[in-house]
Design an enzyme around this catalytic site. Structure first.
Site, PDB file in Angstrom:
ATOM      1  N   ASP A 166     -10.738 -10.354  76.464  1.00  0.00           N
ATOM      2  CA  ASP A 166     -10.048 -11.624  77.418  1.00  0.00           C
ATOM      3  C   ASP A 166     -11.077 -12.798  77.047  1.00  0.00           C
ATOM      4  OD1 ASP A 166     -12.548 -11.377  79.153  1.00  0.00           O
ATOM      5  OD2 ASP A 166     -11.306 -10.278  80.605  1.00  0.00           O
ATOM      6  N   ILE A 167     -10.753 -14.083  77.695  1.00  0.00           N
ATOM      7  CA  ILE A 167     -11.332 -15.007  77.479  1.00  0.00           C
ATOM      8  C   ILE A 167     -12.511 -15.253  78.238  1.00  0.00           C
ATOM      9  CG2 ILE A 167     -11.050 -17.739  77.326  1.00  0.00           C
ATOM     10  CD1 ILE A 167      -8.015 -17.143  76.619  1.00  0.00           C
ATOM     11  N   ASN A 174      -9.914 -23.759  83.862  1.00  0.00           N
ATOM     12  CA  ASN A 174      -8.928 -23.870  84.619  1.00  0.00           C
ATOM     13  C   ASN A 174      -9.192 -24.966  85.397  1.00  0.00           C
ATOM     14  OD1 ASN A 174      -6.323 -22.929  83.492  1.00  0.00           O
ATOM     15  ND2 ASN A 174      -6.675 -20.963  84.384  1.00  0.00           N
ATOM     16  N   ASP A 183      -3.764 -23.395  79.428  1.00  0.00           N
ATOM     17  CA  ASP A 183      -2.285 -22.845  78.545  1.00  0.00           C
ATOM     18  C   ASP A 183      -2.655 -23.255  77.224  1.00  0.00           C
ATOM     19  OD1 ASP A 183      -1.203 -22.099  80.867  1.00  0.00           O
ATOM     20  OD2 ASP A 183       0.222 -23.641  81.023  1.00  0.00           O
ATOM     21  N   GLU A 206      -5.465 -14.127  80.947  1.00  0.00           N
ATOM     22  CA  GLU A 206      -6.294 -14.376  79.996  1.00  0.00           C
ATOM     23  C   GLU A 206      -6.543 -12.950  78.965  1.00  0.00           C
ATOM     24  OE1 GLU A 206      -9.544 -14.066  83.242  1.00  0.00           O
ATOM     25  OE2 GLU A 206      -7.433 -14.331  82.934  1.00  0.00           O
TER      26      GLU A 206
END
Length: 311
Positions: A166-167, A174, A183, A206
Site C-alpha cells: 500500500d501507499i 488526501n 485519486d 490504497e
C-alpha cells in the site's frame, strides 16, 4: 457452429459468412467443445441436437457453465422440427434461443443481433463487477478468482508468490492535497504496477496486490524491490508543485494446500511489519526466523530495508 450434416454445415456457414460473421464450423461435438473451451473469442454457439460424440444438449450445458464462469456466450439451439418438448429441453439445458433449420436468413441475422446486444451487455456487467473503476485494474473479487485458480497446485507444480502493498501515508496525501490528488496518486501507482510482470489488482483503498505465477520467494522479493523503486521515482503533478510517494510491500510464497486467504494473510502480516519498521521497504514472510543463511537474499540498501518475518 456444430451441425452433423456436411451440406447443412456448408449452407449455414455460407449464409453467416455472407452476413459478415466469422464462423468456426464443426460436425463433431467433441471438437466443437474443445474449441469452445480454448477459444475465448467465441461469442455465440449455434448447435444442432444430433451432433456426434458430444450432443447438442451437452454443448448447450457446457457453454452455460463457461458463461457462468464469467465469459459471455450466447447459445442458439437448432432443430429441423418444431417439437415443443425439444425446445423446452434445449432451454433447460442452457440455450438462450431456438431456431428451426434451415433458417430464414433475415430471422437468423435478427437473432444474432439480439445475441450481440446480450453479450455486449454481459461483458459490461462483467467489467463493472471485476474491474476497479478508478485505476482500471482488476478488483479484489477478480484477484481472488484468478489467484484461487492458480493456487490449485500440486506439490511439484511451479511456485506462486504474492506481493501485497500500500501507499505510505496516503491519508496525509488526501488530507493535504484533497481526494482529487489522492485519486491521481492511486492512478499513477496503478500505471506502474500495470507495467510489471504478473497479475495486478487493487484490493481496496490504497492497497494493491500482485500475483506472480511461476515465481518463488527470492524472485518475488527482487520484483518487489524493483516495484518499490519504480513507484519511488514517480513525480506526480499537484497544484503549484509536484508530489512523490513510496510504498511498503509484503511478500509471501504459496505453500501447496494453502488458500488465497492464507497466503494473503502472510503477505498482510509482512506488509504490517514493513509499515511499522519504517515504511518504504520490503518484508518477506517466512516460516523460519533465520532465513538469511537459508535463502541467500541480499540486503537492500537504505532507505529500503529487507526484513524477514517469521510466520
Amino acid at each position: 457452429m456444430a451441425e452433423p450434416s456436411r451440406i447443412g454445415l456448408r449452407l449455414m456457414t455460407q449464409i453467416l459468412t455472407e452476413g459478415g460473421h466469422e464462423v468456426l464450423p464443426f460436425n463433431d461435438g467433441a471438437v466443437a467443445l474443445e474449441c469452445l473451451h480454448g477459444d475465448e473469442t467465441v461469442d455465440v454457439l449455434m448447435t444442432s441436437f444430433e451432433v456426434p460424440n458430444v450432443s447438442g444438449l451437452e454443448l448447450c450445458w457446457e457453454a452455460r457453465l463457461i458463461a457462468n464462469g464469467r465469459r459471455p456466450i450466447y447459445v442458439i439451439a437448432m432443430s429441423s422440427t418444431h417439437d415443443r418438448d425439444r425446445l423446452i429441453e434445449a432451454l433447460d439445458s442452457g440455450a438462450d434461443d431456438f431456431i428451426t433449420k434451415p433458417p430464414v436468413p433475415a430471422e437468423l441475422f435478427a437473432r444474432l443481433r439480439a445475441a450481440e446486444r446480450m453479450t455486449k451487455a454481459s461483458r459490461e456487467l462483467l467489467r463493472l463487477a471485476t474491474v476497479d473503476t478508478l485505476t482500471e485494474l482488476p478488483n479484489r473479487r477478480a484477484f481472488f478468482d484468478r489467484a484461487g485458480a492458480v493456487m490449485l497446485r500440486r506439490e511439484n507444480d511451479p511456485p506462486v508468490s504474492v506481493l501485497m502493498f500500500d501507499i505510505d501515508h496516503f491519508k496525509r496525501v488526501n488530507d493535504t492535497w484533497g481526494h482529487d490528488v489522492g485519486d491521481a496518486v492511486l492512478t499513477a501507482v496503478a500505471e506502474v504496477v500495470r507495467t510489471r510482470a504478473g497479475h495486478p489488482a487493487r484490493l481496496g483503498g490504497e492497497e494493491f496486490a500482485l500475483l506472480l505465477d511461476g515465481w518463488d520467494m527470492l524472485d518475488a522479493y527482487h520484483e518487489a524491490e524493483r516495484l518499490r523503486l519504480a513507484v519511488q521515482a514517480l513525480v506526480i503533478p499537484v497544484p503549484g508543485s509536484t508530489l512523490s510517494v513510496t510504498i511498503s510491500i509484503g511478500v509471501a510464497e504459496h505453500v501447496c494446500g494453502q488458500t488465497v486467504d492464507q497466503v494473503l494473510k502472510q503477505a498482510d502480516i509482512a506488509l504490517y511489519a514493513a509499515k511499522t519498521s519504517g515504511r518504504n521497504r520490503v518484508v518477506a514472510a517466512h516460516s523460519t526466523s533465520k532465513p538469511h543463511e537459508e535463502t541467500g537474499f541480499a540486503e537492500a540498501s537504505e532507505p529500503a530495508q529487507t526484513i524477514y518475518l517469521a510466520c
